[in-house]
Write a protein that holds these residues in place. Structure first.
Motif, PDB file in Angstrom:
ATOM      1  N   THR A  26       1.390  -2.526 -13.955  1.00  0.00           N
ATOM      2  CA  THR A  26       1.410  -3.402 -15.198  1.00  0.00           C
ATOM      3  C   THR A  26       0.630  -2.681 -16.200  1.00  0.00           C
ATOM      4  OG1 THR A  26       1.702  -5.557 -13.672  1.00  0.00           O
ATOM      5  CG2 THR A  26       0.549  -5.687 -15.887  1.00  0.00           C
ATOM      6  N   LEU A  27      -0.551  -2.107 -15.883  1.00  0.00           N
ATOM      7  CA  LEU A  27      -1.613  -1.731 -16.600  1.00  0.00           C
ATOM      8  C   LEU A  27      -0.824  -0.223 -17.510  1.00  0.00           C
ATOM      9  CD1 LEU A  27      -4.864  -1.997 -14.910  1.00  0.00           C
ATOM     10  CD2 LEU A  27      -4.347  -3.048 -16.861  1.00  0.00           C
ATOM     11  N   ASP A  28      -0.097   0.534 -16.442  1.00  0.00           N
ATOM     12  CA  ASP A  28       0.442   1.651 -17.048  1.00  0.00           C
ATOM     13  C   ASP A  28       1.388   1.341 -18.104  1.00  0.00           C
ATOM     14  OD1 ASP A  28      -0.649   3.340 -14.932  1.00  0.00           O
ATOM     15  OD2 ASP A  28       0.913   3.434 -13.699  1.00  0.00           O
ATOM     16  N   ARG A  29       2.037   0.324 -18.041  1.00  0.00           N
ATOM     17  CA  ARG A  29       3.053  -0.103 -19.058  1.00  0.00           C
ATOM     18  C   ARG A  29       2.335  -0.525 -20.505  1.00  0.00           C
ATOM     19  NH1 ARG A  29       8.358  -1.137 -17.915  1.00  0.00           N
ATOM     20  NH2 ARG A  29       9.149  -0.094 -16.170  1.00  0.00           N
ATOM     21  N   LEU A  30       1.207  -1.008 -20.488  1.00  0.00           N
ATOM     22  CA  LEU A  30       0.416  -1.369 -21.575  1.00  0.00           C
ATOM     23  C   LEU A  30      -0.384  -0.467 -22.354  1.00  0.00           C
ATOM     24  CD1 LEU A  30      -0.807  -4.935 -19.883  1.00  0.00           C
ATOM     25  CD2 LEU A  30       1.163  -4.641 -21.588  1.00  0.00           C
ATOM     26  N   VAL A  31      -1.046   0.343 -21.513  1.00  0.00           N
ATOM     27  CA  VAL A  31      -2.115   1.424 -22.142  1.00  0.00           C
ATOM     28  C   VAL A  31      -1.407   2.301 -22.814  1.00  0.00           C
ATOM     29  CG1 VAL A  31      -3.843   0.967 -20.199  1.00  0.00           C
ATOM     30  CG2 VAL A  31      -2.273   2.543 -19.914  1.00  0.00           C
ATOM     31  N   VAL A  32      -0.131   2.723 -22.757  1.00  0.00           N
ATOM     32  CA  VAL A  32       0.430   3.795 -23.517  1.00  0.00           C
ATOM     33  C   VAL A  32       1.067   3.271 -24.763  1.00  0.00           C
ATOM     34  CG1 VAL A  32       1.096   5.065 -21.387  1.00  0.00           C
ATOM     35  CG2 VAL A  32       2.674   3.501 -22.227  1.00  0.00           C
ATOM     36  N   GLN A  33       0.973   1.999 -25.090  1.00  0.00           N
ATOM     37  CA  GLN A  33       1.350   1.440 -26.278  1.00  0.00           C
ATOM     38  C   GLN A  33       0.456   1.473 -27.194  1.00  0.00           C
ATOM     39  OE1 GLN A  33       3.953  -2.160 -25.917  1.00  0.00           O
ATOM     40  NE2 GLN A  33       4.233  -1.898 -23.996  1.00  0.00           N
ATOM     41  N   ASP A  34       0.687   2.102 -28.389  1.00  0.00           N
ATOM     42  CA  ASP A  34      -0.415   2.244 -29.438  1.00  0.00           C
ATOM     43  C   ASP A  34      -0.427   0.754 -30.273  1.00  0.00           C
ATOM     44  OD1 ASP A  34      -0.591   5.025 -29.073  1.00  0.00           O
ATOM     45  OD2 ASP A  34       0.985   5.472 -30.541  1.00  0.00           O
ATOM     46  N   ALA A  35       0.423   0.102 -30.099  1.00  0.00           N
ATOM     47  CA  ALA A  35       0.212  -1.303 -30.875  1.00  0.00           C
ATOM     48  C   ALA A  35      -0.661  -2.168 -30.173  1.00  0.00           C
ATOM     49  CB  ALA A  35       1.716  -1.972 -30.849  1.00  0.00           C
ATOM     50  N   ILE A  36      -0.956  -1.822 -28.880  1.00  0.00           N
ATOM     51  CA  ILE A  36      -1.890  -2.846 -27.967  1.00  0.00           C
ATOM     52  C   ILE A  36      -3.444  -2.077 -28.304  1.00  0.00           C
ATOM     53  CG2 ILE A  36      -2.392  -3.447 -25.684  1.00  0.00           C
ATOM     54  CD1 ILE A  36       0.628  -3.605 -25.107  1.00  0.00           C
ATOM     55  N   ASP A  37      -4.291  -2.733 -28.741  1.00  0.00           N
ATOM     56  CA  ASP A  37      -5.653  -2.145 -28.898  1.00  0.00           C
ATOM     57  C   ASP A  37      -6.677  -2.579 -27.676  1.00  0.00           C
ATOM     58  OD1 ASP A  37      -5.354  -1.419 -31.871  1.00  0.00           O
ATOM     59  OD2 ASP A  37      -4.470  -3.598 -31.744  1.00  0.00           O
ATOM     60  N   GLU A  38      -6.319  -3.756 -26.819  1.00  0.00           N
ATOM     61  CA  GLU A  38      -7.462  -4.208 -25.957  1.00  0.00           C
ATOM     62  C   GLU A  38      -6.592  -4.878 -24.777  1.00  0.00           C
ATOM     63  OE1 GLU A  38     -11.435  -6.686 -26.170  1.00  0.00           O
ATOM     64  OE2 GLU A  38      -9.645  -7.514 -27.124  1.00  0.00           O
ATOM     65  N   ILE A  39      -6.960  -4.574 -23.438  1.00  0.00           N
ATOM     66  CA  ILE A  39      -6.228  -5.186 -22.378  1.00  0.00           C
ATOM     67  C   ILE A  39      -7.733  -5.720 -21.610  1.00  0.00           C
ATOM     68  CG2 ILE A  39      -5.070  -4.731 -20.467  1.00  0.00           C
ATOM     69  CD1 ILE A  39      -3.965  -2.169 -21.901  1.00  0.00           C
ATOM     70  N   ILE A  40      -7.519  -7.228 -21.349  1.00  0.00           N
ATOM     71  CA  ILE A  40      -8.626  -7.596 -20.540  1.00  0.00           C
ATOM     72  C   ILE A  40      -7.930  -8.371 -19.422  1.00  0.00           C
ATOM     73  CG2 ILE A  40     -10.195  -9.762 -20.585  1.00  0.00           C
ATOM     74  CD1 ILE A  40     -10.553  -9.451 -23.364  1.00  0.00           C
ATOM     75  N   VAL A  41      -8.467  -7.740 -18.207  1.00  0.00           N
ATOM     76  CA  VAL A  41      -8.025  -8.353 -16.838  1.00  0.00           C
ATOM     77  C   VAL A  41      -9.195  -9.435 -16.472  1.00  0.00           C
ATOM     78  CG1 VAL A  41      -7.723  -7.733 -14.546  1.00  0.00           C
ATOM     79  CG2 VAL A  41      -6.954  -6.133 -16.096  1.00  0.00           C
ATOM     80  N   VAL A  42      -8.733 -10.635 -16.267  1.00  0.00           N
ATOM     81  CA  VAL A  42      -9.422 -11.626 -15.672  1.00  0.00           C
ATOM     82  C   VAL A  42      -9.488 -11.860 -14.281  1.00  0.00           C
ATOM     83  CG1 VAL A  42     -10.290 -14.093 -16.225  1.00  0.00           C
ATOM     84  CG2 VAL A  42      -9.130 -12.481 -18.150  1.00  0.00           C
ATOM     85  N   ASP A  43     -10.556 -11.172 -13.630  1.00  0.00           N
ATOM     86  CA  ASP A  43     -10.051 -11.486 -12.204  1.00  0.00           C
ATOM     87  C   ASP A  43     -10.540 -13.008 -11.727  1.00  0.00           C
ATOM     88  OD1 ASP A  43      -9.969 -10.250  -9.242  1.00  0.00           O
ATOM     89  OD2 ASP A  43     -11.885 -11.398  -9.098  1.00  0.00           O
ATOM     90  N   ASN A  44      -9.831 -13.566 -10.933  1.00  0.00           N
ATOM     91  CA  ASN A  44      -9.822 -14.970 -10.910  1.00  0.00           C
ATOM     92  C   ASN A  44     -10.307 -15.441  -9.415  1.00  0.00           C
ATOM     93  OD1 ASN A  44      -7.806 -18.057 -11.031  1.00  0.00           O
ATOM     94  ND2 ASN A  44      -9.924 -17.590 -11.730  1.00  0.00           N
ATOM     95  N   GLY A  45     -11.298 -14.587  -8.881  1.00  0.00           N
ATOM     96  CA  GLY A  45     -11.733 -14.630  -7.535  1.00  0.00           C
ATOM     97  C   GLY A  45     -11.131 -13.907  -6.486  1.00  0.00           C
TER      98      GLY A  45
END
Length: 283
Positions: A26-45
């Motif tokens: 999932t992260l691999d698909r997001l980090v390469v996109q220049d339009a996305i500046d920040e990715i926050i993963v919320v670990d829910n326990g």
């Protein structure tokens, strides 16, 4: 399309619970996109290695950040993520979802070009289903009938985005209860305030079908969260709403025997049925 607006930051929030084996894709698909500046993963326990996997990943990809929310359920995790995010635009997806390469651009461009739109949602199919073509065909038929795209009254959690200003306007109205449909709840909050939601046919993502392994009894209970959400937001449950959940339950029940013998990791059928999955109310 390219990112031409440095002042507009797009943040993506990913609630995660025990997703150590899936979240890197999932992260691999997001980090390469220049339009996305920040990715926050919320670990829910998480009780697996999700936190370690994300922490290690963030060392190589500075736009990824890990935060924690101990209150179980997507509503609480999403709220924490949206509150921590720095973006003017707040997108959300799931830890087992693969967005298209232009996903961030589609979100940013539409919300930039349509200032009256408060939120957007897209078309979500499956990336690991043996019968996923049925869903794609259903979308095809809807599109042929002119039923896709334009203003809508609901959003799909793995494939949605909202303006920060709209989030702040409805933040106190949005529930953090785990026993509601958080995407429908947020959509109803926006609708009550007259804020527009657009469905974008070119905002595409593929999520996992593993929730389809949930047995029909538990899936019926999950479907009832939709009616509970409508009631909790002060709306009346109509016969149409009941018909929708009955139809969704019947569709799931017909497909459930197929998924019982489907190995999601190896993408093949097995002779030994997999254990039933808990209804997806909090992951």
């Amino acid at each position: 399309m390219t990112n031409t607006s440095s002042a507009t930051v797009l943040s993506v929030v990913i609630p995660a619970l025990n997703e150590a084996t899936r979240i890197e894709r999932t992260l691999d698909r997001l980090v390469v996109q220049d339009a996305i500046d920040e990715i926050i993963v919320v670990d829910n326990g998480s009780e697996d290695d999700t936190r370690r996997v994300v922490s290690d990943y963030s060392l190589a990809h500075p736009k990824v950040a890990l935060v924690e929310e101990s209150t179980r359920g997507i509503p609480a995790a999403r709220k924490t993520g949206f509150d921590k995010a720095q973006g003017d635009l707040l997108a959300r997806t799931d830890a087992d979802t693969l967005v298209e390469p232009d996903w961030g651009e589609v979100i940013r461009d539409h919300l930039t070009e349509h200032p009256d739109t408060a939120a957007v949602t897209g078309i979500t199919t499956y990336h690991d289903s043996p019968v996923g073509f049925f869903l794609k065909f259903g979308y095809y038929l809807q599109d042929r009938r002119g039923k896709l795209g334009g203003p809508v009254g609901n959003m799909h959690g793995p494939n949605m985005a909202i303006r920060r200003s709209a989030w702040l306007a409805v933040r106190e109205d949005a529930t953090t209860r785990a026993d509601v449909a958080e995407d429908l709840d947020l959509a109803l909050c926006l609708t009550k305030r007259g804020l527009r939601i657009d469905q974008l046919k070119n905002m595409r993502a593929q999520t996992s079908a593993r929730r389809r392994r949930t047995n029909p009894r538990d899936w019926w209970r999950f479907q009832l969260t939709g009616l509970r959400t409508i009631t909790e937001q002060g709306y009346q449950v109509l016969p149409f709403h009941r018909a929708v959940i009955v139809g969704a339950w019947l569709t799931h029940t017909v497909q459930w025997p197929i998924y019982r013998f489907w190995d999601f990791d190896r993408r093949r059928f097995t002779l030994r049925p997999a254990p039933p999955r808990i209804a997806p109310t909090g992951d």
